[in-house]
Design a protein around this motif. Structure first.
Motif, PDB file in Angstrom:
ATOM      1  N   LYS A  94     -12.814  -2.775   5.549  1.00 27.74           N
ATOM      2  CA  LYS A  94     -11.765  -2.735   4.518  1.00 27.74           C
ATOM      3  C   LYS A  94     -11.339  -1.330   4.106  1.00 27.74           C
ATOM      4  O   LYS A  94     -10.150  -1.104   3.838  1.00 27.74           O
ATOM      5  CB  LYS A  94     -12.226  -3.535   3.293  1.00 27.74           C
ATOM      6  CG  LYS A  94     -12.236  -5.038   3.517  1.00 27.74           C
ATOM      7  CD  LYS A  94     -12.604  -5.777   2.246  1.00 27.74           C
ATOM      8  CE  LYS A  94     -12.599  -7.288   2.476  1.00 27.74           C
ATOM      9  NZ  LYS A  94     -12.955  -8.036   1.249  1.00 27.74           N
ATOM     10  N   LYS A  98      -5.966  -0.230   5.095  1.00 22.09           N
ATOM     11  CA  LYS A  98      -4.834  -0.102   4.178  1.00 22.09           C
ATOM     12  C   LYS A  98      -3.574   0.299   4.948  1.00 22.09           C
ATOM     13  O   LYS A  98      -3.634   1.054   5.916  1.00 22.09           O
ATOM     14  CB  LYS A  98      -5.153   0.943   3.105  1.00 22.09           C
ATOM     15  CG  LYS A  98      -6.341   0.590   2.227  1.00 22.09           C
ATOM     16  CD  LYS A  98      -6.623   1.696   1.227  1.00 22.09           C
ATOM     17  CE  LYS A  98      -7.772   1.321   0.282  1.00 22.09           C
ATOM     18  NZ  LYS A  98      -9.049   1.140   0.997  1.00 22.09           N
ATOM     19  N   GLU A 100       0.567   1.535   4.084  1.00 23.92           N
ATOM     20  CA  GLU A 100       1.548   1.890   3.061  1.00 23.92           C
ATOM     21  C   GLU A 100       2.805   2.433   3.710  1.00 23.92           C
ATOM     22  O   GLU A 100       2.753   3.058   4.783  1.00 23.92           O
ATOM     23  CB  GLU A 100       0.976   2.934   2.091  1.00 23.92           C
ATOM     24  CG  GLU A 100       0.588   4.246   2.744  1.00 23.92           C
ATOM     25  CD  GLU A 100       0.131   5.286   1.738  1.00 23.92           C
ATOM     26  OE1 GLU A 100       0.530   5.172   0.578  1.00 23.92           O
ATOM     27  OE2 GLU A 100      -0.607   6.204   2.134  1.00 23.92           O
ATOM     28  N   ALA A 113      -6.658  -1.665  10.188  1.00 26.57           N
ATOM     29  CA  ALA A 113      -5.639  -2.614   9.734  1.00 26.57           C
ATOM     30  C   ALA A 113      -5.208  -3.527  10.878  1.00 26.57           C
ATOM     31  O   ALA A 113      -5.034  -3.090  12.013  1.00 26.57           O
ATOM     32  CB  ALA A 113      -4.434  -1.873   9.177  1.00 26.57           C
ATOM     33  N   THR A 121       3.585  -5.706   5.904  1.00 30.59           N
ATOM     34  CA  THR A 121       3.880  -4.588   5.010  1.00 30.59           C
ATOM     35  C   THR A 121       5.225  -3.970   5.376  1.00 30.59           C
ATOM     36  O   THR A 121       6.025  -3.605   4.497  1.00 30.59           O
ATOM     37  CB  THR A 121       2.776  -3.521   5.089  1.00 30.59           C
ATOM     38  OG1 THR A 121       1.517  -4.113   4.763  1.00 30.59           O
ATOM     39  CG2 THR A 121       3.042  -2.368   4.126  1.00 30.59           C
TER      40      THR A 121
END
Length: 311
Positions: A94, A98, A100, A113, A121
């Motif tokens: 984890k 992430k 972004e 990821a 995303t």
């Protein structure tokens, strides 16, 4: 842990020097079968799950250069042999998952990821062009290393750069051009672990992006054995050919070895019907390669990575 330079071992076998941070985990004799899609294979001598990039870099810097290191993502394109992996397996969890949006067309993605997280995303940010990652059962680190692709697109089309930890523990940023991408191959240094990557798409409408993702998902559902214990695409497509078609023409559809089987639904997928061993699966793959060579004269290359030692 054996191979930690100058460390000796603490009680229970864990290394004193290069001890991981409080949130990182180091496990001895770790079962790998639960972590790979085939659900087969032996144990890793050690499994390291780092909490931070810094901890990973420090740990590798103190690890003897003779100890083999294997990065592990979702375990989808992997056969771990039944004797296990006699080194260190690094699993990015984890903390490395992430994603972004940096601007209207660019995403920063952790090496752990999943393709689903990256594409969703991107959709929410109105970034098109990475929908194909929705269809690849793996993580960013694997996409970068193997130039993962599907539905007419591949990682080389969208990668700007990636951050890696080398086997020595040194950190480097590599551009897409430095990786010299070809079909399912990159020049990523041996033992390097991708901790993040920057992808660039193009402006798009979330509704249209979702529609393309839905189309891809429906196509996969119709053509691939998604609910089976499998490893994804087994062989690379040879120039001018489709691997599945060569396998089919060689009479291998449904071919079995023990509890390992060539999928009836998609012949470039091998299945574990329940109690197959890694040896069964690998031997079946080799039999398929032999039959294809005899039938068509084409030598299939494994796409699935095979690691560890035979039992």
């Amino acid at each position: 842990m054996p191979g930690i330079a100058g460390s000796g071992e603490a009680e229970g076998g864990a290394p004193r020097q290069a001890a991981p941070a409080a949130q990182s985990r180091l496990t001895q004799n770790a079962a790998l079968a639960p972590l790979v899609w085939f659900k087969t294979g032996g144990k890793a001598a050690w499994l390291f799950e780092p909490a931070t990039v810094e901890d990973l870099a420090k740990f590798l810097a103190n690890l003897d250069a003779s100890v083999p290191v294997l990065p592990l993502g979702l375990g989808s394109n992997l056969i771990v042999r039944d004797g296990g992996f006699p080194g260190l397996v690094v699993r990015l969890g984890k903390p490395f998952a992430k994603v972004e949006a940096l601007d209207a067309t660019t995403l920063r993605c952790g090496g752990g990821a999943s393709g689903i997280l990256v594409s969703s995303t991107a959709r929410d940010a109105g970034i098109a062009g990475v929908e194909f990652l929705r269809s690849i059962p793996g993580t960013v680190g694997g996409f970068v290393r193997m130039n993962g692709g599907a539905y007419g697109r591949e990682t080389a089309d969208v990668l700007v750069e990636c951050d890696v930890i080398l086997r020595s523990g040194a950190r480097r940023t590599l551009t897409a051009s430095e990786l010299n991408y070809t079909y399912r191959h990159s020049d990523l240094p041996a033992g390097a672990i991708v901790v993040s990557a920057t992808f660039r798409g193009e402006p798009g409408q979330p509704a249209a992006i979702q529609a393309e993702m839905d189309r891809i998902a429906a196509s996969r559902e119709a053509s691939q054995p998604l609910r089976s214990k499998t490893g994804g695409s087994t062989f690379k497509n040879p120039p001018g050919h489709k691997a599945w078609q060569l396998v089919d023409e060689a009479g291998c559809r449904g071919l079995k070895r023990g509890d390992a089987q060539v999928s009836d639904k998609h012949t470039n997928f091998l299945l574990n019907l329940g109690n197959a061993t890694s040896a069964d699966i690998e031997a079946l793959g080799e039999e398929v390669r032999t039959r294809v060579k005899e039938k068509s004269g084409v030598t299939l290359e494994w796409e699935i990575q095979r690691v560890g030692v035979a039992k």
